[in-house]
Design an enzyme around this catalytic site. Structure first.
Site, PDB file in Angstrom:
ATOM      1  N   SER A 135       7.650 -17.967   7.034  1.00  0.00           N
ATOM      2  CA  SER A 135       9.140 -17.702   6.800  1.00  0.00           C
ATOM      3  C   SER A 135       9.583 -17.699   8.587  1.00  0.00           C
ATOM      4  CB  SER A 135       9.171 -16.187   6.530  1.00  0.00           C
ATOM      5  OG  SER A 135       8.733 -15.330   7.263  1.00  0.00           O
TER       6      SER A 135
ATOM      7  N   LYS B  91      12.530  -7.141   4.962  1.00  0.00           N
ATOM      8  CA  LYS B  91      12.871  -7.574   6.373  1.00  0.00           C
ATOM      9  C   LYS B  91      14.184  -7.062   6.331  1.00  0.00           C
ATOM     10  CE  LYS B  91      10.129 -12.000   6.184  1.00  0.00           C
ATOM     11  NZ  LYS B  91      10.174 -13.147   5.599  1.00  0.00           N
TER      12      LYS B  91
ATOM     13  N   PRO C 163       0.864  -1.302   0.005  1.00  0.00           N
ATOM     14  CA  PRO C 163       0.093   0.113  -0.062  1.00  0.00           C
ATOM     15  C   PRO C 163       0.780   1.313  -0.093  1.00  0.00           C
ATOM     16  CG  PRO C 163      -0.773  -1.612   1.858  1.00  0.00           C
ATOM     17  CD  PRO C 163       0.661  -2.020   1.082  1.00  0.00           C
TER      18      PRO C 163
HETATM   19  P1  ATP Z   1      -2.849   1.124  -2.404  1.00  0.00           P
HETATM   20  O1  ATP Z   1      -2.328  -0.099  -2.481  1.00  0.00           O
HETATM   21  O2  ATP Z   1      -3.049   1.516  -0.863  1.00  0.00           O
HETATM   22  O3  ATP Z   1      -3.832   1.621  -3.068  1.00  0.00           O
HETATM   23  P2  ATP Z   1      -1.203   2.896  -3.905  1.00  0.00           P
HETATM   24  O4  ATP Z   1       0.193   2.110  -4.467  1.00  0.00           O
HETATM   25  O5  ATP Z   1      -2.095   2.840  -5.182  1.00  0.00           O
HETATM   26  O6  ATP Z   1      -1.733   2.092  -2.451  1.00  0.00           O
HETATM   27  P3  ATP Z   1      -1.261   5.782  -3.892  1.00  0.00           P
HETATM   28  O7  ATP Z   1      -2.295   6.003  -3.555  1.00  0.00           O
HETATM   29  O8  ATP Z   1      -1.121   5.822  -5.414  1.00  0.00           O
HETATM   30  O9  ATP Z   1      -0.807   4.357  -3.250  1.00  0.00           O
HETATM   31  O10 ATP Z   1      -0.047   6.577  -3.191  1.00  0.00           O
HETATM   32  C1  ATP Z   1       0.055   7.383  -2.233  1.00  0.00           C
HETATM   33  C2  ATP Z   1       0.620   8.683  -2.061  1.00  0.00           C
HETATM   34  O11 ATP Z   1       1.839   8.551  -2.015  1.00  0.00           O
HETATM   35  C3  ATP Z   1       0.153   9.465  -3.311  1.00  0.00           C
HETATM   36  O12 ATP Z   1      -0.093  10.781  -2.721  1.00  0.00           O
HETATM   37  C4  ATP Z   1       1.193   9.611  -4.096  1.00  0.00           C
HETATM   38  O13 ATP Z   1       1.145  10.578  -5.095  1.00  0.00           O
HETATM   39  C5  ATP Z   1       2.507   9.520  -3.210  1.00  0.00           C
HETATM   40  N1  ATP Z   1       3.514   8.746  -3.847  1.00  0.00           N
HETATM   41  C6  ATP Z   1       3.706   7.312  -3.759  1.00  0.00           C
HETATM   42  N2  ATP Z   1       4.888   6.975  -4.446  1.00  0.00           N
HETATM   43  C7  ATP Z   1       5.440   8.245  -4.751  1.00  0.00           C
HETATM   44  C8  ATP Z   1       6.634   8.429  -5.387  1.00  0.00           C
HETATM   45  N3  ATP Z   1       7.544   7.648  -6.017  1.00  0.00           N
HETATM   46  N4  ATP Z   1       7.000   9.906  -5.788  1.00  0.00           N
HETATM   47  C9  ATP Z   1       6.090  10.736  -5.295  1.00  0.00           C
HETATM   48  N5  ATP Z   1       5.015  10.424  -4.613  1.00  0.00           N
HETATM   49  C10 ATP Z   1       4.545   9.301  -4.488  1.00  0.00           C
END
Ligand code: ATP
Ligand code: MG
Length: 590
Positions: free
Chosen positions: A497, A540, A110
């Protein structure tokens, strides 16, 4: 005139032959129906939907690679694999002039940016964006639509998407495919397959519209936290891109270059001298936000700027307001506004309301309110020392339960928690007089329980070799009950694990030999003592690194994974021991 309206609409669309025929027939029917007849409405709605589908309408596709690189980098830090894949995809599109149905699936923990990069990809390609989540979706009608005879019938999501974006070639993001529910009202998974599969979706049949719809120009991007629960046939057709968690250094970069400027802007503090010290971000990452994603980190940074905005505005006092006759200042309205933000998911770009719009719902004048000018002598600096004032007391205090040598019967395992972070997990075992029973506590899942049984059986059957009994046929362990506990008791633990660590704890207990708490291990064990590979190594190892673990015993089969995916800076200072047999583990430990 209704009929004329529909006709005019239809004339602007390139309806396929078959659809045109249905349209004409229905229109004919409408003409002969009394407006009071119930069927009139049904037919009118149907024709309405039919003309809302963007038959033959495309948005021009942008295959400009430089532009794409710029857009992708603008929105996200890192994520090299995903970005490269998109660029390759565009290169192919450029050469062929079209992109045939590809289903990308972004998988990872997430908050690592899966959903938000989906949006960014749409922007890079110049496609319209539509997102819907299939998490918990149980009714197949959500995808395929209801039959028209059904009261309040509607087409399914794909058709709704086309209507919303008004082009046939949007990017549709299907969120949480791994959480699609198992069949109970039809089979949503197979409907999803029908919609995604390039072989079938040239003529996707929506129950409501009842005419084939071409979804082959749509670019589908799915997101998932895990791959295991995605239905096989679906997974088969996807191209999976793993998005792994971020290490501290990466989080630092994301925070400094993206999250912090975004939050500053969203709080209307762009022209204010406010500094969030790198050391403060570091403390935030270390003591507040340990999960592998950055969503929680984003929430904390948002909170800091919000609190700062509030402080600045209240310190200035009422007399500093630009228009004293108005009861509220823009800033107070605004600083209250982001309060709702962390609850819902916000993507970059979504969360920068212009100051005028922020709270001015009931205004008499339409003139946008002027932002409050903060005097130049206002300075705010957030340091590790005053961080508490902004985000409260730290959530994590120490990385380990045992720092100095614990008694015999304690070993150190490594776990992968549900929130996507790794953790150093002590394993405690004790024994007492009894009948050879094994008691397990610490909210352990089925698989861990089995690991414990395997470990105990191994220890019992090898008691003599392990130096627990003095002769080969002596039975000592059967007059004892054994209790295994894994703190912290409230957090659920699952997976195979912990095998090596559990076994080590047993051996430690029965041989009365302490285990060095600087040694941690992970690995599944077989009944005969083989050590099998496990997942989540990156997270981990990160946890082990944070906790200052000196030696890590891992299955040899995990070596390629570690070599490739774990940054050097994290591996530095940890001695890795690769094993394939439990005896090697015990040799290292004792
Ligand atoms: P989930 O599995 O819970 O849906 P997700 O992978 O879809 O999670 P996002 O909602 O896309 O997560 O990302 C959460 C926040 O983090 C967003 O505001 C996103 O812009 C920011 N974010 C994540 N990764 C980056 C990154 N590499 N650079 C800049 N901002 C990021
Ligand atoms: Mg998401």
């Amino acid at each position: 005139k209704l009929v004329e309206g529909f006709k005019e609409k239809a004339s602007k669309l390139a309806m396929p032959e078959g659809v045109r025929k249905v349209f004409d027939e229905e229109l004919n029917k409408l003409v002969h129906l009394e407006p009071s007849a119930s069927e009139f409405n049904v037919t009118r709605n149907y024709i309405d939907w039919l003309t809302q589908v963007p038959w033959g309408v495309h948005s021009p596709e942008n295959y400009d690679i430089q532009h794409a690189i710029k857009v992708l980098d603008e929105d996200h830090y890192g994520l090299k694999d995903v970005k490269n894949r998109i660029l390759e995809f565009m290169a192919v599109g450029k050469l062929r002039g079209s992109v045939e149905g590809k289903i990308l699936c972004l998988s990872g923990p997430p908050g690592v940016g899966k959903t938000s990069i989906g949006k960014s990809i749409a922007r890079a390609l110049g496609r319209q964006f539509f997102r819907f989540s299939v998490g918990g979706l149980t009714d197949v009608a959500e995808i395929k639509g209801h039959r028209r005879t059904y009261i309040g019938a509607m087409p399914g999501k794909p058709v709704q998407a086309l209507k919303k974006v008004s082009t046939e070639n949007p990017l549709i993001l299907i969120d949480e495919v791994d959480k699609i529910s198992k069949a109970y009202n039809g089979d949503p998974a197979s409907a999803l397959l029908e919609m995604l599969d390039p072989e079938q979706n040239k003529s996707f049949l929506d129950h409501y519209l009842d005419v084939p719809i071409d979804l082959s120009r749509v670019l589908f991007v799915c997101t998932a936290n895990v791959l295991e629960t995605i239905p096989g046939p679906l997974l088969d057709r996807m191209e999976v891109l793993e998005v792994s968690g971020y290490v501290s250094a990466e989080k630092m970069n994301i925070a400094e270059k993206y999250l912090s400027p975004q939050a500053k802007d969203a709080s209307g503090l762009n022209d204010v001298d406010i500094t969030l010290k790198p050391e403060a971000i570091e403390a935030l990452i270390r003591y507040y936000c340990r999960e592998s994603g950055v969503r929680n980190l984003k929430k904390h940074i948002d909170k800091i700027y919000r609190k700062a905005a509030f402080k600045i505005v209240t310190d200035l006092g009422e007399e500093a307001l630009p228009e004293p006759k108005e009861p509220e200042t823009t800033e107070t309205v605004e600083s209250a506004d982001p309060d709702v933000k962390p609850a819902s998911e916000h993507l970059p770009g979504d969360n920068s309301p212009s100051p005028g719009e922020a709270g001015s719902t009931k205004h008499v004048t339409t003139e946008p309110r002027k932002p409050l000018k903060v005097p130049d002598n206002v300075h705010v600096t957030v340091t590790p020392e005053n961080l508490r004032d902004y985000v409260g007391p730290p959530i994590y205090h120490k990385d380990r339960l045992y720092t100095s040598a614990p008694p015999a019967g304690v070993s150190t395992g490594l776990g992968y928690l549900g929130n996507g972070s790794g953790a150093v997990m002590p394993i405690e075992v004790t024994s007492m007089p009894g009948k050879g029973n094994l008691q397990l506590t610490g909210k352990l899942g089925e698989v861990i329980r089995e690991s414990a049984q395997i470990a105990l059986s191994y220890v019992k059957s090898n008691a003599y070799n392990l130096g627990i009994t003095k002769s080969d046929n002596e039975v000592t362990l059967n007059d004892k009950d054994v209790h295994l506990h894994m703190p912290e008791g409230g957090i659920g633990k699952e997976g195979p694990s912990a095998g090596t660590a559990i076994l080590t704890a047993f051996v430690s207990l029965f041989t009365k030999t302490k285990v060095d708490p600087n040694i941690a291990m992970t690995g599944e064990i077989s009944l005969l003592g083989q050590v099998l590979p496990v997942g989540g190594l990156k997270e981990k190892i990160l946890a082990a690194h944070r906790a200052g673990i000196k030696k890590l015993i891992v299955p040899v089969a995990c070596k390629p994974d570690i070599d490739e995916n774990v940054p050097l800076s994290v591996k530095k200072g940890i001695e890795f021991v690769f094993v394939e047999d439990i005896r090697q583990v015990l040799y290292e430990v004792f």
